[in-house]
Write an enzyme that holds these catalytic residues in place. Structure first.
Site, PDB file in Angstrom:
ATOM      1  N   ASN A  57       0.819  -1.214   0.000  1.00  0.00           N
ATOM      2  CA  ASN A  57       0.000   0.000   0.000  1.00  0.00           C
ATOM      3  C   ASN A  57       0.855   1.267   0.000  1.00  0.00           C
ATOM      4  O   ASN A  57       1.663   1.490   0.901  1.00  0.00           O
ATOM      5  CB  ASN A  57      -0.910  -0.008   1.234  1.00  0.00           C
ATOM      6  CG  ASN A  57      -2.057   0.962   1.111  1.00  0.00           C
ATOM      7  OD1 ASN A  57      -2.210   1.650   0.111  1.00  0.00           O
ATOM      8  ND2 ASN A  57      -2.895   1.023   2.138  1.00  0.00           N
ATOM      9  N   HIS A 142     -14.913  -3.716  10.560  1.00  0.00           N
ATOM     10  CA  HIS A 142     -14.467  -2.428  11.072  1.00  0.00           C
ATOM     11  C   HIS A 142     -15.657  -1.491  11.242  1.00  0.00           C
ATOM     12  O   HIS A 142     -16.285  -1.094  10.267  1.00  0.00           O
ATOM     13  CB  HIS A 142     -13.487  -1.780  10.099  1.00  0.00           C
ATOM     14  CG  HIS A 142     -12.135  -2.418  10.081  1.00  0.00           C
ATOM     15  ND1 HIS A 142     -11.007  -1.723   9.723  1.00  0.00           N
ATOM     16  CD2 HIS A 142     -11.737  -3.679  10.375  1.00  0.00           C
ATOM     17  CE1 HIS A 142      -9.962  -2.533   9.790  1.00  0.00           C
ATOM     18  NE2 HIS A 142     -10.385  -3.723  10.179  1.00  0.00           N
ATOM     19  N   ASP A 230      -7.597  -1.042  17.568  1.00  0.00           N
ATOM     20  CA  ASP A 230      -6.269  -0.889  16.984  1.00  0.00           C
ATOM     21  C   ASP A 230      -5.635   0.409  17.474  1.00  0.00           C
ATOM     22  O   ASP A 230      -6.137   1.501  17.207  1.00  0.00           O
ATOM     23  CB  ASP A 230      -6.400  -0.870  15.445  1.00  0.00           C
ATOM     24  CG  ASP A 230      -5.056  -0.790  14.733  1.00  0.00           C
ATOM     25  OD1 ASP A 230      -4.011  -0.783  15.412  1.00  0.00           O
ATOM     26  OD2 ASP A 230      -5.058  -0.737  13.491  1.00  0.00           O
ATOM     27  N   HIS A 232      -2.545   1.252  16.543  1.00  0.00           N
ATOM     28  CA  HIS A 232      -1.771   1.661  15.364  1.00  0.00           C
ATOM     29  C   HIS A 232      -0.398   2.228  15.702  1.00  0.00           C
ATOM     30  O   HIS A 232       0.038   3.227  15.130  1.00  0.00           O
ATOM     31  CB  HIS A 232      -2.569   2.628  14.494  1.00  0.00           C
ATOM     32  CG  HIS A 232      -2.428   2.333  13.032  1.00  0.00           C
ATOM     33  ND1 HIS A 232      -1.832   3.198  12.146  1.00  0.00           N
ATOM     34  CD2 HIS A 232      -2.791   1.246  12.314  1.00  0.00           C
ATOM     35  CE1 HIS A 232      -1.842   2.677  10.931  1.00  0.00           C
ATOM     36  NE2 HIS A 232      -2.422   1.484  11.008  1.00  0.00           N
ATOM     37  N   GLU A 256      -4.687  -4.106  19.519  1.00  0.00           N
ATOM     38  CA  GLU A 256      -3.755  -4.333  18.406  1.00  0.00           C
ATOM     39  C   GLU A 256      -2.724  -3.217  18.305  1.00  0.00           C
ATOM     40  O   GLU A 256      -3.036  -2.048  18.519  1.00  0.00           O
ATOM     41  CB  GLU A 256      -4.581  -4.402  17.114  1.00  0.00           C
ATOM     42  CG  GLU A 256      -3.770  -4.510  15.836  1.00  0.00           C
ATOM     43  CD  GLU A 256      -4.660  -4.399  14.609  1.00  0.00           C
ATOM     44  OE1 GLU A 256      -4.114  -4.123  13.517  1.00  0.00           O
ATOM     45  OE2 GLU A 256      -5.881  -4.577  14.729  1.00  0.00           O
ATOM     46  N   ARG A 303      -0.251 -11.296  13.762  1.00  0.00           N
ATOM     47  CA  ARG A 303      -1.140 -10.741  12.754  1.00  0.00           C
ATOM     48  C   ARG A 303      -0.530 -10.657  11.356  1.00  0.00           C
ATOM     49  O   ARG A 303      -1.119 -10.070  10.455  1.00  0.00           O
ATOM     50  CB  ARG A 303      -1.597  -9.338  13.165  1.00  0.00           C
ATOM     51  CG  ARG A 303      -2.434  -9.316  14.430  1.00  0.00           C
ATOM     52  CD  ARG A 303      -3.354  -8.120  14.450  1.00  0.00           C
ATOM     53  NE  ARG A 303      -4.302  -8.165  13.365  1.00  0.00           N
ATOM     54  CZ  ARG A 303      -4.330  -7.316  12.346  1.00  0.00           C
ATOM     55  NH1 ARG A 303      -3.432  -6.349  12.252  1.00  0.00           N
ATOM     56  NH2 ARG A 303      -5.236  -7.432  11.406  1.00  0.00           N
ATOM     57  N   HIS A 332      -3.847 -10.009   9.217  1.00  0.00           N
ATOM     58  CA  HIS A 332      -4.237  -8.727   8.626  1.00  0.00           C
ATOM     59  C   HIS A 332      -5.095  -8.987   7.388  1.00  0.00           C
ATOM     60  O   HIS A 332      -4.826  -9.898   6.609  1.00  0.00           O
ATOM     61  CB  HIS A 332      -2.961  -7.984   8.235  1.00  0.00           C
ATOM     62  CG  HIS A 332      -3.159  -6.650   7.614  1.00  0.00           C
ATOM     63  ND1 HIS A 332      -3.839  -5.627   8.227  1.00  0.00           N
ATOM     64  CD2 HIS A 332      -2.740  -6.151   6.421  1.00  0.00           C
ATOM     65  CE1 HIS A 332      -3.826  -4.561   7.454  1.00  0.00           C
ATOM     66  NE2 HIS A 332      -3.179  -4.844   6.339  1.00  0.00           N
ATOM     67  N   ASP A 336      -6.161  -2.991   1.714  1.00  0.00           N
ATOM     68  CA  ASP A 336      -4.903  -2.855   0.993  1.00  0.00           C
ATOM     69  C   ASP A 336      -4.349  -4.206   0.562  1.00  0.00           C
ATOM     70  O   ASP A 336      -3.295  -4.283  -0.070  1.00  0.00           O
ATOM     71  CB  ASP A 336      -3.881  -2.076   1.809  1.00  0.00           C
ATOM     72  CG  ASP A 336      -3.535  -2.743   3.134  1.00  0.00           C
ATOM     73  OD1 ASP A 336      -4.243  -3.681   3.530  1.00  0.00           O
ATOM     74  OD2 ASP A 336      -2.554  -2.318   3.767  1.00  0.00           O
ATOM     75  N   GLU A 359      -9.141 -10.734  10.061  1.00  0.00           N
ATOM     76  CA  GLU A 359      -9.658  -9.414   9.718  1.00  0.00           C
ATOM     77  C   GLU A 359     -10.311  -9.476   8.344  1.00  0.00           C
ATOM     78  O   GLU A 359      -9.797 -10.111   7.421  1.00  0.00           O
ATOM     79  CB  GLU A 359      -8.520  -8.394   9.707  1.00  0.00           C
ATOM     80  CG  GLU A 359      -8.968  -6.981   9.388  1.00  0.00           C
ATOM     81  CD  GLU A 359      -7.818  -5.993   9.435  1.00  0.00           C
ATOM     82  OE1 GLU A 359      -8.105  -4.784   9.566  1.00  0.00           O
ATOM     83  OE2 GLU A 359      -6.648  -6.413   9.341  1.00  0.00           O
ATOM     84  N   TRP A 422       2.198   7.227  12.220  1.00  0.00           N
ATOM     85  CA  TRP A 422       0.824   7.251  11.706  1.00  0.00           C
ATOM     86  C   TRP A 422       0.130   5.946  12.059  1.00  0.00           C
ATOM     87  O   TRP A 422      -0.976   5.940  12.544  1.00  0.00           O
ATOM     88  CB  TRP A 422       0.798   7.444  10.180  1.00  0.00           C
ATOM     89  CG  TRP A 422      -0.601   7.350   9.684  1.00  0.00           C
ATOM     90  CD1 TRP A 422      -1.577   8.304   9.786  1.00  0.00           C
ATOM     91  CD2 TRP A 422      -1.233   6.242   9.035  1.00  0.00           C
ATOM     92  NE1 TRP A 422      -2.764   7.857   9.253  1.00  0.00           N
ATOM     93  CE2 TRP A 422      -2.562   6.573   8.783  1.00  0.00           C
ATOM     94  CE3 TRP A 422      -0.761   4.970   8.651  1.00  0.00           C
ATOM     95  CZ2 TRP A 422      -3.453   5.698   8.154  1.00  0.00           C
ATOM     96  CZ3 TRP A 422      -1.637   4.101   8.021  1.00  0.00           C
ATOM     97  CH2 TRP A 422      -2.977   4.479   7.774  1.00  0.00           C
TER      98      TRP A 422
END
Length: 422
Positions: A57, A142, A230, A232, A256, A303, A332, A336, A359, A422
């Site tokens: 991605n 989600h 998550d 992140h 996560e 994951r 995962h 993406d 997921e 991010w």
């Protein structure tokens, strides 16, 4: 002595053998039906072909170049049946090994070869892995919203749709463009511009707000539905430990990516302060990225995905290693990753003994049309289909109507302007 005749769709159960399947050609197809996907198609001299996903991605063209310049030339003429040998050749034969570009290129080859072999035997891919360990694959969707109430309603919609597990993300008051908040009920694609969008982050505001979300979710929906979240990679180890402890009353299925995944030692601190289950690994590429986390039992779910971990051949090794320490898989499966990876993952999930959850983010209708597939969703469970191979194909004519569209993932800064994760 009679000579056996090769039939591409003869059943493995009937004792058929596969004569050499010489790789005749391999091509990379890039298409963007809503977002960019990189697909490798390998064709054999017996007319059997397989496809694999090589999508990275926001960095798609880097894998295209790796495949076209360094991988495809060494594949031509090889026997497609020799999946393990080809995997070792591409991994050990690259002095500069590992990393997201190399491992995605290897994954595309590996999945395509598994697809070819399963098709040649007329068997679903899960049969080649060892057969079914379960009748369906539990997935999570989600749910997200700009406000707490928006997220509450979104979770309810997933429950009504039959999901047994839901990931909940919410906008945070005072934080613009919070991670995980999509632009629709089913689709979330953060890679949104040719140059990275800059977002602003405050860990303190997030940590003070998040427990309120899960308290409200449990009050409204009770404890029968599994809830996930998550982080992140945005918290320090101590911050993650504090949040995990505050979330304990709400019995999350997992927290996560609580902190930066590169620092495996950090999870010792988190683990020592909270019993909230921990999941990590979507950015991992090899077993070495997770070795200490697994053997020291610092996580509960690994994951990494089929496409990130060099395909099914290597992902099986990671899962087997994790099973020794009672750690489960939780691959995962965001948008993406193309439907090719989702199909391969569902065959893997159907087989792997230490399965945890998968997921599942729905692709757009345009993507589903470009990648016709056999997998399906019913009552919170996914089913890979029972046809030969991994059950996902590519409509090349339709794919050509969606040219590559350069997009990059966002970046994040703290409120004082410091670059952050991010």
């Amino acid at each position: 002595m009679s000579q056996s005749v090769f039939t591409p769709h003869s059943k493995a159960s009937q004792g058929s053998s596969i004569p050499p399947l010489k790789i005749r050609s391999a091509r990379v197809i890039v298409t963007s039906p809503g977002r960019n996907f990189v697909t490798l198609k390998i064709e054999t001299d017996q007319g059997v072909y397989g496809i694999g996903d090589a999508t990275l991605n926001g960095r798609e063209k880097s894998v295209v170049a790796y495949l076209e310049d360094h991988v495809i030339p060494v594949l031509i003429g090889r026997d497609a049946r020799r999946i393990e040998d080809i995997w070792q050749y591409l991994y050990r034969g690259a002095y500069w090994r590992r990393g997201p570009v190399t491992m995605r290129a290897i994954a595309a080859v590996d999945v395509a070869l598994w697809d070819i072999k399963a098709k040649a035997l007329g068997a679903p891919l899960y049969d080649l892995l060892g057969g079914k360990s379960r009748e369906g694959v539990m997935v999570y969707g989600h749910a997200n919203g700009e406000t707490l109430e928006d997220t509450l309603e979104a979770v309810g919609r997933y429950i009504e749709a039959g999901y047994k597990a839901v990931r909940a993300q919410s906008g945070v008051p005072g934080v613009d463009l919070a991670y995980g908040v999509g632009r629709g009920d089913l689709y979330y694609e953060p890679a949104d511009a040719q140059l990275p969008t800059e977002t602003v982050w405050s860990t303190r505001k997030y940590m003070n707000y998040l427990p309120n979300l899960f308290e409200a979710l449990r009050k409204r929906y009770g404890f029968d539905v599994e809830l996930l979240h998550d982080g992140h990679h945005r918290m320090t180890p101590l911050e993650a430990a504090q949040l995990g402890k505050r979330l304990e009353p709400y019995q999350l299925f997992w927290l996560e990516d609580a902190t930066q995944a590169e620092n495996q030692d950090a999870f010792r601190l988190i683990r020592s302060h909270t019993t909230t289950p921990l999941a990590v690994g979507e950015v991992f590429n090899t077993i070495w990225d997770a070795k200490d986390l697994i053997q020291e039992q610092l996580i509960d779910y690994i994951r990494t995905s089929v496409v990130a971990a060099g395909g099914l051949t290597h992902l099986r090794r990671i899962a087997d290693f994790a099973s020794v320490w009672q750690i489960k898989t939780g691959c995962h499966g965001a948008t993406d990753l193309s439907p090719v990876t989702m199909g391969a993952a569902l065959h893997f999930d159907t087989w792997v003994p230490n399965f945890g959850i998968q997921e599942y983010m729905r692709h757009t209708a345009e993507t589903d049309a470009v990648f016709p597939h056999a997998y399906s969703f019913s009552d919170g469970l996914m089913h890979p289909g029972d046809g030969p191979g991994h059950g996902v194909d590519l409509d090349e004519a339709l794919a050509a109507k969606y040219p590559y569209d350069p997009r990059q993932l966002p970046v994040a800064r703290l409120e004082d302007g410091t670059m952050w994760n991010w």
